[in-house]
Design a protein around this motif. Structure first.
Motif, PDB file in Angstrom:
ATOM      1  N   LYS A  85       0.874  -1.258  -0.102  1.00  0.00           N
ATOM      2  CA  LYS A  85       0.067   0.183  -0.096  1.00  0.00           C
ATOM      3  C   LYS A  85       0.720   1.313  -0.071  1.00  0.00           C
ATOM      4  O   LYS A  85       0.589   2.231  -0.612  1.00  0.00           O
ATOM      5  N   THR A  86       1.770   1.256   0.922  1.00  0.00           N
ATOM      6  CA  THR A  86       3.010   2.476   1.055  1.00  0.00           C
ATOM      7  C   THR A  86       3.537   2.629  -0.611  1.00  0.00           C
ATOM      8  O   THR A  86       3.876   3.754  -0.969  1.00  0.00           O
ATOM      9  N   ILE A  87       4.046   1.334  -1.009  1.00  0.00           N
ATOM     10  CA  ILE A  87       4.767   1.517  -2.284  1.00  0.00           C
ATOM     11  C   ILE A  87       3.999   2.017  -3.306  1.00  0.00           C
ATOM     12  O   ILE A  87       4.333   3.002  -4.225  1.00  0.00           O
ATOM     13  N   ARG A  88       2.864   1.939  -3.340  1.00  0.00           N
ATOM     14  CA  ARG A  88       1.935   2.219  -4.421  1.00  0.00           C
ATOM     15  C   ARG A  88       1.597   3.775  -4.398  1.00  0.00           C
ATOM     16  O   ARG A  88       1.689   4.607  -5.371  1.00  0.00           O
ATOM     17  N   ARG A  89       1.676   4.068  -2.945  1.00  0.00           N
ATOM     18  CA  ARG A  89       1.412   5.668  -2.632  1.00  0.00           C
ATOM     19  C   ARG A  89       2.383   6.399  -3.040  1.00  0.00           C
ATOM     20  O   ARG A  89       2.436   7.457  -3.685  1.00  0.00           O
ATOM     21  N   LEU A  90       3.713   5.719  -2.763  1.00  0.00           N
ATOM     22  CA  LEU A  90       4.824   6.455  -2.897  1.00  0.00           C
ATOM     23  C   LEU A  90       5.204   6.543  -4.549  1.00  0.00           C
ATOM     24  O   LEU A  90       5.622   7.377  -5.007  1.00  0.00           O
ATOM     25  N   THR A  91       4.752   5.619  -5.226  1.00  0.00           N
ATOM     26  CA  THR A  91       5.103   5.484  -6.834  1.00  0.00           C
ATOM     27  C   THR A  91       4.239   6.448  -7.419  1.00  0.00           C
ATOM     28  O   THR A  91       4.674   7.322  -8.159  1.00  0.00           O
ATOM     29  N   SER A  92       2.885   6.749  -6.996  1.00  0.00           N
ATOM     30  CA  SER A  92       1.926   7.849  -7.519  1.00  0.00           C
ATOM     31  C   SER A  92       2.694   9.220  -7.305  1.00  0.00           C
ATOM     32  O   SER A  92       2.607  10.105  -7.977  1.00  0.00           O
ATOM     33  N   HIS A  93       2.990   9.217  -6.005  1.00  0.00           N
ATOM     34  CA  HIS A  93       3.673  10.619  -5.523  1.00  0.00           C
ATOM     35  C   HIS A  93       4.824  10.782  -6.585  1.00  0.00           C
ATOM     36  O   HIS A  93       5.098  12.167  -6.645  1.00  0.00           O
ATOM     37  N   LEU A  94       5.624   9.881  -6.662  1.00  0.00           N
ATOM     38  CA  LEU A  94       7.092  10.129  -7.479  1.00  0.00           C
ATOM     39  C   LEU A  94       6.794  10.408  -8.870  1.00  0.00           C
ATOM     40  O   LEU A  94       7.712  11.006  -9.553  1.00  0.00           O
ATOM     41  N   GLU A  95       5.592  10.063  -9.359  1.00  0.00           N
ATOM     42  CA  GLU A  95       5.204  10.426 -10.926  1.00  0.00           C
ATOM     43  C   GLU A  95       5.011  11.742 -10.887  1.00  0.00           C
ATOM     44  O   GLU A  95       5.381  12.459 -11.854  1.00  0.00           O
ATOM     45  N   LEU A  96       4.575  12.753 -10.040  1.00  0.00           N
ATOM     46  CA  LEU A  96       4.445  13.965  -9.944  1.00  0.00           C
ATOM     47  C   LEU A  96       5.774  14.792  -9.680  1.00  0.00           C
ATOM     48  O   LEU A  96       6.126  15.695  -9.982  1.00  0.00           O
ATOM     49  N   HIS A  97       6.497  14.063  -8.573  1.00  0.00           N
ATOM     50  CA  HIS A  97       7.669  15.044  -8.036  1.00  0.00           C
ATOM     51  C   HIS A  97       8.892  14.007  -8.343  1.00  0.00           C
ATOM     52  O   HIS A  97       9.344  13.194  -7.382  1.00  0.00           O
ATOM     53  N   LYS A  98       9.412  14.225  -9.508  1.00  0.00           N
ATOM     54  CA  LYS A  98      10.434  13.230  -9.960  1.00  0.00           C
ATOM     55  C   LYS A  98      11.845  13.433  -9.176  1.00  0.00           C
ATOM     56  O   LYS A  98      12.517  12.762  -9.015  1.00  0.00           O
ATOM     57  N   LYS A  99      11.951  14.652  -8.741  1.00  0.00           N
ATOM     58  CA  LYS A  99      12.986  14.973  -7.888  1.00  0.00           C
ATOM     59  C   LYS A  99      13.203  15.115  -6.620  1.00  0.00           C
ATOM     60  O   LYS A  99      14.234  15.319  -5.801  1.00  0.00           O
ATOM     61  N   ASP A 100      12.155  14.293  -6.048  1.00  0.00           N
ATOM     62  CA  ASP A 100      12.081  14.130  -4.614  1.00  0.00           C
ATOM     63  C   ASP A 100      12.742  12.855  -4.150  1.00  0.00           C
ATOM     64  O   ASP A 100      12.356  11.841  -3.977  1.00  0.00           O
ATOM     65  N   TYR A 101      14.188  13.032  -3.910  1.00  0.00           N
ATOM     66  CA  TYR A 101      15.104  12.033  -3.662  1.00  0.00           C
ATOM     67  C   TYR A 101      14.979  11.377  -2.291  1.00  0.00           C
ATOM     68  O   TYR A 101      15.335   9.880  -2.300  1.00  0.00           O
ATOM     69  N   SER A 102      14.498  12.068  -1.590  1.00  0.00           N
ATOM     70  CA  SER A 102      14.399  11.352  -0.119  1.00  0.00           C
ATOM     71  C   SER A 102      13.331   9.968  -0.013  1.00  0.00           C
ATOM     72  O   SER A 102      13.248   9.172   0.311  1.00  0.00           O
ATOM     73  N   SER A 103      12.210  10.707  -0.972  1.00  0.00           N
ATOM     74  CA  SER A 103      10.987   9.923  -1.157  1.00  0.00           C
ATOM     75  C   SER A 103      11.388   8.582  -1.854  1.00  0.00           C
ATOM     76  O   SER A 103      10.929   7.319  -1.580  1.00  0.00           O
ATOM     77  N   GLN A 104      12.522   8.836  -2.832  1.00  0.00           N
ATOM     78  CA  GLN A 104      12.799   7.762  -3.791  1.00  0.00           C
ATOM     79  C   GLN A 104      13.654   6.834  -2.849  1.00  0.00           C
ATOM     80  O   GLN A 104      13.536   5.558  -2.998  1.00  0.00           O
ATOM     81  N   ARG A 105      14.640   7.231  -1.935  1.00  0.00           N
ATOM     82  CA  ARG A 105      15.121   6.324  -1.115  1.00  0.00           C
ATOM     83  C   ARG A 105      14.210   5.593  -0.086  1.00  0.00           C
ATOM     84  O   ARG A 105      14.574   4.543  -0.014  1.00  0.00           O
ATOM     85  N   GLY A 106      13.399   6.388   0.452  1.00  0.00           N
ATOM     86  CA  GLY A 106      12.300   5.482   1.363  1.00  0.00           C
ATOM     87  C   GLY A 106      11.581   4.651   0.556  1.00  0.00           C
ATOM     88  O   GLY A 106      11.536   3.269   1.091  1.00  0.00           O
ATOM     89  N   LEU A 107      11.333   4.689  -0.571  1.00  0.00           N
ATOM     90  CA  LEU A 107      10.702   3.600  -1.342  1.00  0.00           C
ATOM     91  C   LEU A 107      11.366   2.687  -1.667  1.00  0.00           C
ATOM     92  O   LEU A 107      11.208   1.390  -1.658  1.00  0.00           O
ATOM     93  N   ARG A 108      12.975   2.795  -2.215  1.00  0.00           N
ATOM     94  CA  ARG A 108      13.691   1.732  -2.255  1.00  0.00           C
ATOM     95  C   ARG A 108      13.797   0.990  -0.898  1.00  0.00           C
ATOM     96  O   ARG A 108      14.023  -0.221  -0.846  1.00  0.00           O
ATOM     97  N   LYS A 109      13.632   1.450   0.306  1.00  0.00           N
ATOM     98  CA  LYS A 109      13.906   0.804   1.513  1.00  0.00           C
ATOM     99  C   LYS A 109      12.708  -0.113   1.712  1.00  0.00           C
ATOM    100  O   LYS A 109      12.933  -1.195   2.234  1.00  0.00           O
TER     101      LYS A 109
END
Length: 87
Positions: free
Chosen positions: A28-52
């Motif tokens: 559920k969190t992965i899907r939410r973060l993925t949709s967030h990152l589609e809008l905010h491509k340069k949000d690197y801290s969210s990218q790191r959280g998604l990878r973790k």
């Protein structure tokens, strides 16, 4: 439709420490973060959280596939997740 019934089943489940519930929450969190990152491509801290979170979910799925292959197959089919790559 089947996905929604599974979500309600998991949410009502008392055993929140079970592997299935943890994988469900991570998904559920992965899907939410993925949709967030589609809008905010340069949000690197969210990218790191998604990878973790992806790594944690991958480790849990590997554990479940070793312990109980039937529960693992049911879970990935209900959550619509690709199967783990075997080495």
């Amino acid at each position: 439709m089947a996905k929604n019934s599974f979500i309600s089943f998991i949410s009502q489940e008392e055993n929140r420490g079970s592997v299935e519930f943890q994988v469900f929450r991570f998904t559920k969190t992965i899907r939410r973060l993925t949709s967030h990152l589609e809008l905010h491509k340069k949000d690197y801290s969210s990218q790191r959280g998604l990878r973790k979170i992806l790594g944690k979910r991958q480790r849990l799925l590997a554990y479940l596939s070793k312990k109980n292959r039937i529960r693992y197959k049911e879970l990935i089919s209900k959550l619509n997740i690709r199967e783990l790559k075997t080495r």
